[in-house]
Design a protein around this motif. Structure first.
Motif, PDB file in Angstrom:
ATOM      1  N   ARG A 152       0.857  -1.188   0.000  1.00  0.00           N
ATOM      2  CA  ARG A 152       0.000   0.000   0.000  1.00  0.00           C
ATOM      3  C   ARG A 152       0.889   1.233   0.000  1.00  0.00           C
ATOM      4  O   ARG A 152       1.367   1.676   1.048  1.00  0.00           O
ATOM      5  N   PRO A 153       1.145   1.827  -1.157  1.00  0.00           N
ATOM      6  CA  PRO A 153       2.109   2.926  -1.237  1.00  0.00           C
ATOM      7  C   PRO A 153       1.685   4.190  -0.496  1.00  0.00           C
ATOM      8  O   PRO A 153       2.530   5.043  -0.234  1.00  0.00           O
ATOM      9  N   ASN A 154       0.396   4.317  -0.160  1.00  0.00           N
ATOM     10  CA  ASN A 154      -0.018   5.534   0.541  1.00  0.00           C
ATOM     11  C   ASN A 154       0.162   5.446   2.054  1.00  0.00           C
ATOM     12  O   ASN A 154      -0.083   6.416   2.772  1.00  0.00           O
ATOM     13  N   VAL A 155       0.602   4.290   2.561  1.00  0.00           N
ATOM     14  CA  VAL A 155       0.882   4.188   4.002  1.00  0.00           C
ATOM     15  C   VAL A 155       2.272   4.754   4.260  1.00  0.00           C
ATOM     16  O   VAL A 155       3.269   4.251   3.745  1.00  0.00           O
ATOM     17  N   LYS A 156       2.327   5.815   5.066  1.00  0.00           N
ATOM     18  CA  LYS A 156       3.614   6.496   5.304  1.00  0.00           C
ATOM     19  C   LYS A 156       4.253   6.126   6.632  1.00  0.00           C
ATOM     20  O   LYS A 156       5.450   6.325   6.832  1.00  0.00           O
TER      21      LYS A 156
END
Length: 268
Positions: free
Chosen positions: A109-113
């Motif tokens: 999930r690339p939007n999890v920072k």
């Protein structure tokens, strides 16, 4: 006509006041990540209420997910779908078993920072919650569990006995609060606690940890071990706090989540 004019002015004034009251106090800044809160076993999404209130006051969008508590992979898929529906960056926060869920849900999930573990498991691939809680002495959960509830699919649901819930799960929470928590507790399947972790997103995402040193569900030594292994950006140990540190001490928990959300530089 005079009365009508007075009425019109009064009506307009009330309308303007209503618009002022309806307008949000502060607009959410566009760079604010959404905080997705994931509860663990024997808890529910309402356990985040005070933390969510604090974060919303800091202008963070917040979602408290209803974690199914059926199995690590299936729960992670559910939480991952929620994350995928959020436009923009996300900070995933997990409590207890919810830590195993966010460790898997963040994978791919690339939007999890960032990840925040609140008295939570941060398993290595192949480890389970049972493995980690038994790695160090100190957990007193086992004897407080009620007889398992047999499910139609052959599985078993686990609950904490209501009379023992406060002492075991929420020792530093007032009985007027822990009593309803015991009644509303969400069961976890026995299989979920023993399911090996399919992923360990803490290996490549910056992670923060907070827990109480009076936790009776997960030994504090196990929590410390996981935080060190994950090379936590920061670990906060709340003196005297129970397993539900987000309920009894929402301030330090919310502050750490906000710190994770506002962090700019990635971990080395």
């Amino acid at each position: 006509m005079k009365k009508l004019s007075q009425f019109a002015r009064a009506f307009c004034a009330i309308g303007v006041l209503g618009l002022q009251l309806a307008a949000p106090a502060r607009a959410t800044p566009p760079d604010r990540p959404t905080i997705v809160l994931v509860h663990g076993a024997f808890a529910e999404s309402a356990s985040w209420n005070d933390v969510a209130r604090d974060l919303r006051a800091r202008s963070f969008p917040v979602i408290a997910v209803a974690n199914p508590l059926r199995g690590v992979k299936s729960d992670a898929a559910y939480v991952g779908a929620v994350v995928a529906s959020v436009p923009g960056p996300v900070v995933l926060v997990g409590h207890s078993y919810g830590g195993s869920v966010i460790s898997a849900a963040a994978e791919g999930r690339p939007n999890v920072k960032a990840l925040v573990y609140v008295a939570a498991f941060a398993p290595e691939v192949g480890e389970s919650a049972v493995d980690l809680s038994g790695k160090f002495p100190g957990s007193t959960l086992g004897p407080t569990l009620a007889p398992p509830v047999a499910l139609p699919d052959g599985g078993k649901d686990l609950y904490i006995q209501q009379p023992l819930f406060g002492r075991q799960f929420a020792a530093d929470v007032a009985p007027r609060v822990s009593g309803p928590m015991a009644v509303a507790q969400r069961p976890v399947t026995e299989a979920a606690l023993g399911e090996p972790a399919p992923a360990a997103a803490w290996k490549h995402l910056p992670s923060w940890f907070v827990y109480g040193d009076a936790d009776r569900n997960i030994p504090p030594a196990a929590l410390s071990f996981m935080a060190e292994r994950a090379k936590a950006v920061r670990t906060v140990v709340v003196k005297g706090a129970s397993h539900v540190v987000m309920v009894s001490r929402p301030g330090p928990v919310a502050r750490l989540i906000a710190e994770a959300a506002e962090a700019k530089a990635p971990r080395d």
